[in-house]
Design a protein around this motif. Structure first.
Motif, mmCIF file in Angstrom:
data_model
loop_
_atom_site.group_PDB
_atom_site.id
_atom_site.type_symbol
_atom_site.label_atom_id
_atom_site.label_comp_id
_atom_site.label_asym_id
_atom_site.label_seq_id
_atom_site.Cartn_x
_atom_site.Cartn_y
_atom_site.Cartn_z
ATOM 1 N N LEU A 269 0.829 -1.440 0.039
ATOM 2 C CA LEU A 269 0.020 -0.227 0.089
ATOM 3 C C LEU A 269 0.972 1.077 -0.028
ATOM 4 C CD1 LEU A 269 -2.702 -1.042 2.776
ATOM 5 C CD2 LEU A 269 -2.946 -0.874 0.129
ATOM 6 N N PHE A 270 2.002 1.340 0.711
ATOM 7 C CA PHE A 270 2.805 2.326 0.600
ATOM 8 C C PHE A 270 3.510 2.766 -0.656
ATOM 9 C CE2 PHE A 270 3.121 0.354 4.796
ATOM 10 C CZ PHE A 270 2.914 1.529 5.713
ATOM 11 N N SER A 271 3.342 1.903 -1.715
ATOM 12 C CA SER A 271 4.188 2.310 -2.868
ATOM 13 C C SER A 271 2.844 3.011 -3.728
ATOM 14 C CB SER A 271 4.501 1.050 -3.414
ATOM 15 O OG SER A 271 3.758 -0.046 -3.778
ATOM 16 N N ARG A 272 1.747 2.527 -3.562
ATOM 17 C CA ARG A 272 0.879 2.918 -4.445
ATOM 18 C C ARG A 272 -0.524 3.723 -3.831
ATOM 19 N NH1 ARG A 272 -1.069 -1.407 -8.687
ATOM 20 N NH2 ARG A 272 -1.620 0.643 -9.849
ATOM 21 N N ALA A 273 -0.136 4.453 -2.701
ATOM 22 C CA ALA A 273 -0.964 5.231 -1.678
ATOM 23 C C ALA A 273 -1.918 6.203 -2.424
ATOM 24 C CB ALA A 273 -0.575 5.807 -0.603
ATOM 25 N N PHE A 312 -8.438 -13.404 12.705
ATOM 26 C CA PHE A 312 -7.380 -12.869 12.009
ATOM 27 C C PHE A 312 -7.828 -12.995 10.387
ATOM 28 C CE2 PHE A 312 -5.088 -13.138 15.758
ATOM 29 C CZ PHE A 312 -4.043 -12.654 16.036
ATOM 30 N N VAL A 313 -8.606 -13.685 10.323
ATOM 31 C CA VAL A 313 -8.845 -14.173 8.817
ATOM 32 C C VAL A 313 -9.125 -12.690 7.949
ATOM 33 C CG1 VAL A 313 -10.496 -15.049 6.955
ATOM 34 C CG2 VAL A 313 -9.236 -16.512 8.964
ATOM 35 N N PRO A 314 -10.155 -12.206 8.293
ATOM 36 C CA PRO A 314 -10.568 -10.712 7.768
ATOM 37 C C PRO A 314 -9.655 -9.775 7.390
ATOM 38 C CG PRO A 314 -12.536 -11.206 9.578
ATOM 39 C CD PRO A 314 -11.226 -12.244 9.621
ATOM 40 N N PRO A 315 -8.823 -9.277 8.445
ATOM 41 C CA PRO A 315 -7.603 -8.352 8.030
ATOM 42 C C PRO A 315 -6.651 -9.215 7.161
ATOM 43 C CG PRO A 315 -7.796 -9.098 10.441
ATOM 44 C CD PRO A 315 -8.912 -9.461 9.725
ATOM 45 N N MET A 316 -6.523 -10.444 7.509
ATOM 46 C CA MET A 316 -5.126 -11.192 6.659
ATOM 47 C C MET A 316 -5.896 -11.192 5.167
ATOM 48 S SD MET A 316 -3.583 -14.117 8.769
ATOM 49 C CE MET A 316 -5.215 -15.039 8.799
ATOM 50 N N ALA A 317 -7.141 -11.473 4.862
ATOM 51 C CA ALA A 317 -7.868 -11.720 3.581
ATOM 52 C C ALA A 317 -7.967 -10.178 3.108
ATOM 53 C CB ALA A 317 -9.123 -12.216 3.642
ATOM 54 N N TYR A 318 -8.200 -9.307 3.679
ATOM 55 C CA TYR A 318 -8.453 -7.778 3.410
ATOM 56 C C TYR A 318 -7.094 -7.238 2.722
ATOM 57 C CZ TYR A 318 -8.878 -2.909 3.361
ATOM 58 O OH TYR A 318 -8.838 -1.417 3.089
ATOM 59 N N PHE A 319 -6.066 -7.506 3.452
ATOM 60 C CA PHE A 319 -4.896 -6.877 2.998
ATOM 61 C C PHE A 319 -4.125 -7.623 1.819
ATOM 62 C CE2 PHE A 319 -4.899 -4.735 7.004
ATOM 63 C CZ PHE A 319 -4.834 -3.155 6.721
ATOM 64 N N ALA A 320 -4.507 -9.148 1.783
ATOM 65 C CA ALA A 320 -3.712 -9.936 1.021
ATOM 66 C C ALA A 320 -4.315 -9.651 -0.548
ATOM 67 C CB ALA A 320 -4.102 -11.500 1.061
ATOM 68 N N TYR A 321 -5.633 -9.134 -0.477
ATOM 69 C CA TYR A 321 -6.171 -8.735 -2.003
ATOM 70 C C TYR A 321 -5.211 -7.495 -2.473
ATOM 71 C CZ TYR A 321 -9.051 -6.167 -4.998
ATOM 72 O OH TYR A 321 -9.656 -5.284 -6.076
ATOM 73 N N TYR A 322 -4.665 -6.739 -1.850
ATOM 74 C CA TYR A 322 -3.762 -5.667 -2.230
ATOM 75 C C TYR A 322 -2.436 -6.236 -2.777
ATOM 76 C CZ TYR A 322 -6.891 -2.115 -0.272
ATOM 77 O OH TYR A 322 -7.939 -1.134 0.094
ATOM 78 N N ASN A 326 -1.737 -5.571 -6.528
ATOM 79 C CA ASN A 326 -0.508 -4.623 -7.170
ATOM 80 C C ASN A 326 0.642 -5.480 -7.571
ATOM 81 O OD1 ASN A 326 -1.887 -2.534 -5.877
ATOM 82 N ND2 ASN A 326 -0.979 -2.932 -3.583
ATOM 83 N N ILE A 327 0.273 -6.599 -8.163
ATOM 84 C CA ILE A 327 1.305 -7.306 -8.972
ATOM 85 C C ILE A 327 0.897 -7.046 -10.191
ATOM 86 C CG2 ILE A 327 2.077 -9.648 -9.689
ATOM 87 C CD1 ILE A 327 1.642 -10.763 -7.064
ATOM 88 N N ARG A 328 1.916 -6.136 -10.943
ATOM 89 C CA ARG A 328 1.600 -5.843 -12.258
ATOM 90 C C ARG A 328 1.432 -6.862 -13.396
ATOM 91 N NH1 ARG A 328 2.234 -0.423 -12.298
ATOM 92 N NH2 ARG A 328 3.577 0.593 -10.689
#
Length: 470
Positions: A269-273, A312-322, A326-328
């Motif tokens: 997220l920091f590279s594409r904020a 832990f699943v909701p935050p892990m799944a939420y951030f794993a989406y990004y 973000n893989i081009r």
């Protein structure tokens, strides 16, 4: 697989749920190891079906709403691990569908796809023990509902009185799994920093959280079980540590990929904020707080196992989406997801079925119900186990309220106290065990303190096992 679920059409729900059933059906049809917590929950449900009151007549630390679910299942189906697994699948379906619906309809991500539901579904298979109807699984459903209400407030210019619902859902979640009560901190911090809540609305949220607890306290007060409720549930969360899990390798292996993908997604997220609008950035921060609070719950877990980390699943799944978004290069994202998919399911099936001969990784051997110390022909008897190993209850029934050893210590490890001896004697008189399995060497001292009990029991040929005289 990512390409297939990238389109956002209603029929994809059928594909997603079909994939879930395809993953779980082999285990639902094939018997796999019964776990000690599952046996514990079934015993609680069975005892409640017989009219016993949780905490007063059943000394266990399971939260009250979870116990009511096990009571309902036992009343209809009796002891049935298959029903626990089937019910858990229905709860999982709700969470997957709701998470996917929420992320798309509230524009939590820049694009609308079925990736959130797909990733969430995959991460719910941390280990084969996640297939059962655990208190954590049921609690997480209400945490998701609280999250949905919270972001609805954020999407408006100012918070409304619906913040009561946020606290209420967290209160219900805590009554399914007590460590979830810490999520009220997540709620308060999120309302403070990301909504225009007033002091009155903070108070409403806290009142919503306390209301289910107040109703539960009133119930136990009316049924003369308030002291038992406080000791066996509220106070026990800081002391009860059941089912010591020495298989930390399996636990770490289960969490490695989901946690790793979540962390990589967060860092991306920091590279594409600049791509994300203010609302989406606030959601990212709220999910980061969720993860921090979930980490705090580890200290309150009654035992360590992958199923205890489902919150832990909701935050892990939420951030794993990004991470995948973000893989081009499309082929690289597809390959990364495929590798994660295969490795997670390989560990999942290895734990349940032992598909790799001789490998113990993922088996959770210390959580599995072992062979009973009682002879195989002893069935449907009333048994008291003094210790953590509940295996003899698999074919028998609990006698006395002493189900949870950590709680039973209040009496059985305090036999120099006259009141404790009287309590034990009264429980034996009301519900005498046919067999006593003494793994903690307390029976001899108990018989010294209560000779009337000693006269009723005799040693058997099996070590540490006592039988009631005819």
């Amino acid at each position: 697989m990512l390409r297939f679920f990238q389109s956002y059409f209603p029929y994809q729900y059928a594909s997603l749920l079909g994939l879930l059933l395809l993953i779980r059906l082999p285990l639902l049809l094939h018997p796999f190891p019964l776990l000690i917590p599952e046996l514990n929950w079934m015993i609680v449900g069975e005892q409640m079906s017989q009219g016993n009151l949780l905490y007063r007549d059943i000394w266990d630390s399971v939260s009250p709403l979870s116990a009511m679910v096990y009571w309902g299942i036992d009343s209809v189906f009796g002891r049935s691990p298959l029903v626990l697994h089937g019910a858990a699948t229905l709860v999982s379906v709700f969470q997957i569908v709701y998470f996917n619906y929420l992320t798309n309809n509230r524009d939590i991500y820049p694009d609308r796809t079925f990736w959130p539901g797909l990733i969430y579904m995959l991460f719910m298979h941390l280990s084969f023990d996640c297939l059962t109807l655990s208190p954590v699984l049921m609690s997480t459903s209400f945490l998701l509902l609280a999250f949905g209400t919270l972001i609805r407030q954020m999407d408006r210019r100012g918070a409304t009185d619906e913040v009561f619902e946020v606290g209420f859902y967290i209160g219900i979640a805590a009554l399914f799994y007590l460590p979830s009560a810490l999520f009220i901190l997540w709620s308060i911090v999120s309302l403070l920093f990301y909504t225009g809540s007033t002091f009155r609305q903070y108070s409403l949220s806290v009142f919503g959280f306390l209301f289910p607890f107040a109703a539960t306290v009133l119930f136990y007060y009316l049924f003369d079980g308030l002291n038992d409720f406080n000791r066996n549930l509220l106070a026990s969360v800081f002391r009860v540590r059941q089912y010591s899990l020495s298989d930390f390798q399996s636990l770490l292996a289960s969490l490695l990929i989901p946690l790793g993908l979540g962390v990589l997604g967060f860092l991306s997220l920091f590279s594409r904020a600049g791509r994300y609008v203010n609302f989406q950035q606030r959601i990212q921060q709220i999910m980061a707080i969720w993860f921090v609070v979930a980490v705090l719950t580890i200290a309150l877990m009654p035992f360590l196992a992958p199923m205890a980390f489902l919150s832990f699943v909701p935050p892990m799944a939420y951030f794993a989406y990004y991470y995948f978004e973000n893989i081009r290069k499309v082929w690289l994202a597809e390959m990364s997801f495929s590798i994660a998919f295969v490795l997670i399911l390989l560990l999942f099936y290895q734990g349940a079925l032992g598909i790799i001969p001789g490998a113990e990784l993922g088996r959770l051997s210390s959580l599995q119900v072992r062979s009973s110390p009682l002879p195989a022909d002893i069935r449907d008897q009333h048994v008291l186990i003094i210790g953590e190993d509940l295996s003899a209850y698999r074919q028998n029934h609990l006698a006395t309220p002493y189900l949870n050893w950590d709680l039973a210590k209040y009496d059985l490890k305090n036999l120099d106290n006259y009141e404790a001896v009287i309590n034990v004697f009264d429980h034996f008189r009301l519900d005498p065990p046919d067999y006593i399995i003494d793994r903690e060497n307390v029976v001899e001292k108990l018989f010294q303190r209560a000779p009337a009990l000693a006269a009723r029991y005799e040693k058997t040929a099996v070590a540490d096992v006592y039988k009631r005289k005819n």
